[in-house]
Design an enzyme around this catalytic site. Structure first.
Site, PDB file in Angstrom:
ATOM      1  N   THR A 185     -22.349  22.970 -42.507  1.00 26.68           N
ATOM      2  CA  THR A 185     -22.211  21.606 -43.000  1.00 26.68           C
ATOM      3  C   THR A 185     -23.580  20.993 -43.309  1.00 26.68           C
ATOM      4  O   THR A 185     -24.556  21.326 -42.669  1.00 26.68           O
ATOM      5  CB  THR A 185     -21.562  20.762 -41.880  1.00 26.68           C
ATOM      6  N   ARG A 213      -6.546  23.413 -42.069  1.00 28.15           N
ATOM      7  CA  ARG A 213      -7.479  23.144 -40.982  1.00 28.15           C
ATOM      8  C   ARG A 213      -8.520  22.114 -41.402  1.00 28.15           C
ATOM      9  O   ARG A 213      -9.050  22.142 -42.503  1.00 28.15           O
ATOM     10  CB  ARG A 213      -8.172  24.435 -40.558  1.00 28.15           C
ATOM     11  N   VAL A 214      -8.812  21.195 -40.513  1.00 29.72           N
ATOM     12  CA  VAL A 214      -9.866  20.207 -40.695  1.00 29.72           C
ATOM     13  C   VAL A 214     -10.783  20.264 -39.486  1.00 29.72           C
ATOM     14  O   VAL A 214     -10.309  20.292 -38.343  1.00 29.72           O
ATOM     15  CB  VAL A 214      -9.287  18.785 -40.858  1.00 29.72           C
ATOM     16  N   GLY A 215     -12.079  20.285 -39.716  1.00 32.21           N
ATOM     17  CA  GLY A 215     -13.047  20.317 -38.625  1.00 32.21           C
ATOM     18  C   GLY A 215     -13.556  18.942 -38.267  1.00 32.21           C
ATOM     19  O   GLY A 215     -12.905  17.913 -38.494  1.00 32.21           O
ATOM     20  N   ASP A 216     -14.767  18.902 -37.738  1.00 31.72           N
ATOM     21  CA  ASP A 216     -15.332  17.643 -37.258  1.00 31.72           C
ATOM     22  C   ASP A 216     -15.956  16.793 -38.354  1.00 31.72           C
ATOM     23  O   ASP A 216     -16.112  15.576 -38.188  1.00 31.72           O
ATOM     24  CB  ASP A 216     -16.406  17.931 -36.213  1.00 31.72           C
ATOM     25  N   THR A 236     -23.251  19.867 -36.859  1.00 28.73           N
ATOM     26  CA  THR A 236     -22.981  21.017 -37.702  1.00 28.73           C
ATOM     27  C   THR A 236     -22.567  22.174 -36.813  1.00 28.73           C
ATOM     28  O   THR A 236     -22.810  22.164 -35.607  1.00 28.73           O
ATOM     29  CB  THR A 236     -24.221  21.397 -38.537  1.00 28.73           C
ATOM     30  N   GLY A 237     -21.913  23.155 -37.401  1.00 26.38           N
ATOM     31  CA  GLY A 237     -21.464  24.290 -36.616  1.00 26.38           C
ATOM     32  C   GLY A 237     -19.955  24.344 -36.533  1.00 26.38           C
ATOM     33  O   GLY A 237     -19.246  23.801 -37.389  1.00 26.38           O
ATOM     34  N   LEU A 238     -19.430  24.987 -35.509  1.00 24.15           N
ATOM     35  CA  LEU A 238     -17.990  25.157 -35.375  1.00 24.15           C
ATOM     36  C   LEU A 238     -17.364  23.854 -34.888  1.00 24.15           C
ATOM     37  O   LEU A 238     -17.495  23.466 -33.730  1.00 24.15           O
ATOM     38  CB  LEU A 238     -17.686  26.303 -34.419  1.00 24.15           C
ATOM     39  N   GLY A 239     -16.648  23.191 -35.800  1.00 26.02           N
ATOM     40  CA  GLY A 239     -16.236  21.814 -35.590  1.00 26.02           C
ATOM     41  C   GLY A 239     -15.292  21.576 -34.440  1.00 26.02           C
ATOM     42  O   GLY A 239     -15.272  20.482 -33.852  1.00 26.02           O
TER      43      GLY A 239
END
Length: 324
Positions: A185, A213-216, A236-239
């Site tokens: 991100t 799917r939706v992340g952070d 950033t990273g795995l949400g």
């Protein structure tokens, strides 16, 4: 409260060396002292070019909210970036879906999630913030809103990303590699000449994710949070792991309690490490924070998370400190 703010303003951690010429890189740099404005910081090496766009606004006395929108639009429009905007890796069904949010110094915010066929989700999020009573629009509703606002519908799946997706289909192995272009991100934070903070966050999400799917990144308080009295943070990273601790909001609240930005980022990372000790070795999360006084800091789970800084005295790509 006054004592806490004095603590923040003191900039107790050492200052960064500043460059006088071309872009430089510092490994595991110490956080900056307070007092810099205007200033813009953003995640990962693609933040370097994004900062240039933001600086065009800030250097002319423009507002931070305009700066962060203009800055991340550069990354969204780069077809060679596989994690943001056009060219982003698709989900496992072959659809490029985008998430973004923006927040200004008055705590106005806008967000879009699971948006398809629109290159600049950050600008759609800005329209949600400016033109609607809502904070978040998703899916078909977000796309319909974008089209009504004059955004162009276009295919975001580039030949390179389509080829990568078809290669993935052969094994369908979902194991994101740390610090590889899969979940990188761009989050951006800016402090303008008037002393006002804003932030933006935009992504195409994790490659090969489940459809829907939706992340952070589009979630206020997870991928981004701004409090103009204190500071701002982005992730950033795995949400999924950022959402679980409300990462960006947590960092701003730690800054309110007196933590300098880097220490606040470190505490958020340490919480993930403590709570998910059986999982964290296989994932990356990085946080970036900027205080009201212009002090910044960052921290990641693993080495390899970097961020770009641009001000009147700096133009640098910096390697953050990390837990591992």
């Amino acid at each position: 409260m006054s004592n806490r703010r004095k603590f923040i303003k003191s900039g107790i951690l050492g200052g960064l060396a500043v460059t006088t010429g071309s872009l430089s890189t510092l490994a595991c740099a110490t956080p900056a002292k307070a007092g810099q404005k205007p200033i813009v910081i953003s995640t990962w090496n693609h933040g370097v070019q994004a900062n240039v766009g933001a600086w065009e606004v800030l250097s002319q006395g423009g507002k931070s909210v305009d700066a962060v929108e203009q800055g991340v639009r550069i990354t969204e429009a780069d077809p060679n970036n596989a994690t943001v905007g056009i060219g982003g890796f698709p989900d496992r069904d072959g659809f490029v879906t985008l998430d973004a949010c923006i927040m200004d110094h008055n705590e106005n915010c806008g967000s879009v999630a699971f948006l398809q066929d629109i290159m600049h989700p950050i600008s759609v999020a800005r329209k949600v913030m400016d033109d609607t009573p809502h904070v978040m629009l998703v899916g078909e509703g977000a796309k319909q809103f974008a089209l009504e606002k004059g955004f162009k519908e276009e295919n975001l799946l580039t030949p390179n990303s389509e080829k990568a997706w078809k290669n993935w289909l052969k094994n369908q192995d979902y194991k994101p590699k740390i610090n590889v272009e899969n979940h990188d991100t761009i989050g951006m934070l800016a402090l303008d000449a008037d002393g006002d903070l804003s932030g933006a966050c935009t992504t195409s999400g994790a490659a090969w994710k489940m459809h829907g799917r939706v992340g952070d990144s589009p979630i206020i308080g997870a991928g981004l949070y701004v409090d103009n009295e204190i500071g701002a943070a982005t992730a950033t990273g795995l949400g999924e792991f950022v959402i679980k601790i409300c990462g960006s909001h947590m960092i701003v609240e730690l800054m309110r309690q007196g933590y300098p930005p880097q220490e606040a980022c470190k505490e958020a990372v340490d919480r993930i490490v403590r709570k998910y000790k059986n999982n964290y070795m296989d994932l990356q999360v990085g946080f970036l924070a900027l205080s009201k006084t212009g002090e910044y800091g960052a921290y990641g789970i693993h080495k390899g998370f970097n961020f770009a800084v641009k001000s009147n005295t700096q133009d640098e790509l910096i390697d953050s400190m990390s837990a591992v």
